[in-house]
Motif scaffolding. Structure first.
Motif, PDB file in Angstrom:
ATOM      1  N   GLN A  29       0.897  -1.203  -0.139  1.00 41.37           N
ATOM      2  CA  GLN A  29      -0.317   0.008  -0.081  1.00 41.37           C
ATOM      3  C   GLN A  29       1.109   0.802  -0.102  1.00 41.37           C
ATOM      4  O   GLN A  29       1.925   1.423   0.882  1.00 41.37           O
ATOM      5  CB  GLN A  29      -1.057   0.142   1.630  1.00 41.37           C
TER       6      GLN A  29
ATOM      7  N   THR B  95     -10.157   1.980   8.653  1.00 42.69           N
ATOM      8  CA  THR B  95      -9.148   1.576   7.542  1.00 42.69           C
ATOM      9  C   THR B  95      -9.992   0.104   7.296  1.00 42.69           C
ATOM     10  O   THR B  95      -9.112  -0.277   6.212  1.00 42.69           O
ATOM     11  CB  THR B  95      -7.708   1.828   6.943  1.00 42.69           C
TER      12      THR B  95
ATOM     13  N   SER C  35      -7.915  -3.885  -1.698  1.00 47.26           N
ATOM     14  CA  SER C  35      -8.994  -4.741  -0.912  1.00 47.26           C
ATOM     15  C   SER C  35      -9.237  -5.509  -1.112  1.00 47.26           C
ATOM     16  O   SER C  35      -9.744  -6.773  -0.660  1.00 47.26           O
ATOM     17  CB  SER C  35      -9.972  -3.870  -1.250  1.00 47.26           C
ATOM     18  N   GLY C  36      -7.980  -6.297  -2.325  1.00 45.21           N
ATOM     19  CA  GLY C  36      -8.016  -8.264  -3.200  1.00 45.21           C
ATOM     20  C   GLY C  36      -7.525  -8.674  -2.968  1.00 45.21           C
ATOM     21  O   GLY C  36      -7.135  -9.737  -3.184  1.00 45.21           O
ATOM     22  N   CYS C  37      -6.484  -7.977  -1.226  1.00 47.03           N
ATOM     23  CA  CYS C  37      -5.911  -8.373  -0.572  1.00 47.03           C
ATOM     24  C   CYS C  37      -7.008  -9.778   0.291  1.00 47.03           C
ATOM     25  O   CYS C  37      -7.836  -9.284   1.277  1.00 47.03           O
ATOM     26  CB  CYS C  37      -4.422  -8.576   0.019  1.00 47.03           C
ATOM     27  N   ASP C  38      -5.640 -10.936   0.637  1.00 49.90           N
ATOM     28  CA  ASP C  38      -6.370 -12.020   2.212  1.00 49.90           C
ATOM     29  C   ASP C  38      -5.586 -11.788   2.731  1.00 49.90           C
ATOM     30  O   ASP C  38      -7.282 -11.715   4.021  1.00 49.90           O
ATOM     31  CB  ASP C  38      -5.995 -12.891   1.110  1.00 49.90           C
TER      32      ASP C  38
ATOM     33  N   LYS D  34     -11.326 -10.019   6.696  1.00 52.83           N
ATOM     34  CA  LYS D  34      -9.691  -9.922   6.100  1.00 52.83           C
ATOM     35  C   LYS D  34      -8.946 -11.176   7.520  1.00 52.83           C
ATOM     36  O   LYS D  34      -9.352 -11.173   8.469  1.00 52.83           O
ATOM     37  CB  LYS D  34      -9.200  -9.040   5.471  1.00 52.83           C
TER      38      LYS D  34
ATOM     39  N   LYS E  40     -16.300  -6.695  12.632  1.00 49.63           N
ATOM     40  CA  LYS E  40     -16.164  -6.850  10.263  1.00 49.63           C
ATOM     41  C   LYS E  40     -15.682  -8.201  11.168  1.00 49.63           C
ATOM     42  O   LYS E  40     -15.689  -8.361   9.254  1.00 49.63           O
ATOM     43  CB  LYS E  40     -15.040  -5.596  10.329  1.00 49.63           C
TER      44      LYS E  40
ATOM     45  N   LEU F  23     -11.127  -3.546   6.872  1.00 47.21           N
ATOM     46  CA  LEU F  23     -11.504  -4.189   5.552  1.00 47.21           C
ATOM     47  C   LEU F  23     -11.818  -5.684   6.119  1.00 47.21           C
ATOM     48  O   LEU F  23     -11.503  -6.375   6.762  1.00 47.21           O
ATOM     49  CB  LEU F  23     -10.600  -4.526   4.706  1.00 47.21           C
TER      50      LEU F  23
ATOM     51  N   ASP G 191      -5.318   0.798  -2.694  1.00 47.42           N
ATOM     52  CA  ASP G 191      -6.398   0.206  -2.457  1.00 47.42           C
ATOM     53  C   ASP G 191      -5.712  -1.522  -2.588  1.00 47.42           C
ATOM     54  O   ASP G 191      -5.127  -1.579  -3.375  1.00 47.42           O
ATOM     55  CB  ASP G 191      -7.182   0.115  -4.542  1.00 47.42           C
TER      56      ASP G 191
ATOM     57  N   TYR H 245      -5.538 -10.401   9.683  1.00 56.40           N
ATOM     58  CA  TYR H 245      -4.732  -8.964  10.130  1.00 56.40           C
ATOM     59  C   TYR H 245      -3.509  -9.395  10.847  1.00 56.40           C
ATOM     60  O   TYR H 245      -4.174 -10.310  11.412  1.00 56.40           O
ATOM     61  CB  TYR H 245      -5.590  -7.949  10.493  1.00 56.40           C
TER      62      TYR H 245
END
Length: 402
Positions: A39, A78, A63-66, A83, A108, A80, A61, A85
């Motif tokens: 990022q 921030t 947002s496509g990460c696992d 996911k 989340k 998501l 972006d 983390y």
């Protein structure tokens, strides 16, 4: 799997990162079936261009990460959903300031693994910055002592500072002939002791440290809890006993406090353990210490002159022992100067990032990217899809309170 490296969002901003450009490029070459994204960040020690030149995709972006890797706590706004983390969450002591972050992770449905709990079968941490914190924190403390007493001026580290530059800076000044007390025996304390030894400081015995004989050069003694507390019933100190019930012990710190010029606080402390320096001790005219480097930075913890954490830009403040309040750094000889930077390794962000990345590759990325089960990762996982794991079930009341 797509792996993302997060920009740091906590204020003050941390310049460290989980993987350097070279480390990430090596992983990308070894595991071409997986994706890697960094990022974009203008505060990271390694620039976006450093990663691009290493062949890594840089994007705002993620947002496509696992799986997403940061360093410090992530800004709630921030996060998501759904996911996985990794970062330092600091939930163990159940401090109120961190409760909203935990509650947001849960709402989340996030899986969260905390670096602090990446431990081996002997429960020893395998990915940590502790040694570096001790090393850098000792530099900051010696720098503060020089400024307080107008003896010398050491440079403030910047983003490109290195361990070698830090050592060269210390070697270029005449360090004072004073006694330094280092507490603890873990990695933080070991880092502090190693820097002192590299600077030619003499390691004293306990008897030498407690004597009235003046030292001829910078000298230190490392005291673990067995030297700093005594049982209330005057029975012998026992480690297992102390760990199981520290309330049975009281502080015996002042016998060192009457002899030390500088304190480097590098010990682990739990809220039910004895307070080494309380407000009464700090008012004691026999307390010789006037410079404290509280590397572990437990706010109002075992060293009660630590009123708040400080920053790399402003590492020091004074504690007035008569009022128990903060005053500007170096403003009065009667005050105690406090160094309480809680992100000391960030003074050497490139070197510490590379070191941390090496441990993550060994203990996290290798098993994860090879699709292998990892007990180390499992032990560090506090939340699984927003639900507390069995190992961390004790956090349930903390996560529910408002």
């Amino acid at each position: 799997m797509i792996i993302g490296l997060l920009r740091e969002t906590k204020n003050p901003v941390d310049s460290r990162v989980a993987l350097s450009p070279n480390q990430l490029a090596a992983l990308q070459k070894r595991f071409p079936e997986h994706g890697f994204v960094v990022q974009s960040s203008d505060t990271r020690a390694f620039t976006d261009d450093d990663y691009r030149k290493a062949g890594i995709r840089v994007s705002d972006d993620v947002s496509g990460c696992d799986v997403l890797f940061g360093i410090k706590e992530v800004n709630i706004d921030t996060l998501l959903p759904d996911k996985h983390y990794f970062f330092f969450g600091h939930f163990a002591k159940m401090q109120n300031a961190n409760r909203p972050l935990m509650q947001s992770l849960m709402s989340k449905r996030i899986t969260f693994s905390d670096y602090e709990y990446l431990v081996d079968d002997q429960n020893l941490r395998v990915c940590a910055f502790g040694w570096w914190a001790g090393f850098v924190g000792t530099y900051y403390t010696l720098r503060g002592y020089g400024l307080r007493h107008h003896l010398y001026e050491l440079p403030k580290p910047d983003r490109n500072f290195t361990m070698e530059l830090l050592q060269q800076s210390l070697q270029a000044v005449q360090l004072p002939a004073v006694k330094v007390l280092v507490t603890g025996n873990g990695r933080v304390s070991q880092g502090a002791q190693q820097l002192l030894e590299k600077m030619g400081a003499e390691r004293l015995t306990e008897e030498q440290f407690l004597s009235d004989t003046p030292v001829k050069r910078l000298s230190f003694f490392a005291a673990n809890a067995d030297r700093l507390v005594v049982r209330r019933d005057e029975r012998d100190f026992q480690w297992d006993d102390f760990m199981n019930d520290p309330t049975a012990y009281r502080s015996d710190f002042m016998r060192f406090g009457r002899r030390a010029d500088i304190l480097i606080s590098a010990h682990f402390w739990a809220p039910n353990a004895p307070v080494y320096l309380n407000q009464t001790d700090l008012q004691d005219p026999e307390l010789k210490i006037r410079m404290i480097g509280d590397i572990t930075c437990d706010i109002q913890g075992s060293i009660q002159s630590t009123l708040r954490s400080s920053t790399h830009d402003n590492p020091y403040y004074d504690y007035n022992p008569l009022t128990a309040e903060e005053e500007p750094a170096f403003s009065s000889d009667r005050n105690i100067t406090v160094m309480a930077v809680d992100t000391c390794p960030n003074a050497l962000p490139k070197e510490t990032s590379v070191y941390f990345g090496e441990t993550l590759i060994q203990h996290v990325f290798n098993p994860m990217l090879n699709g292998q089960h990892s007990d180390i990762i499992e032990r560090s996982t506090i939340l699984d899809k927003g639900q507390l794991t069995q190992r961390f079930a004790y956090l349930k009341p903390f996560s529910l309170e408002k």
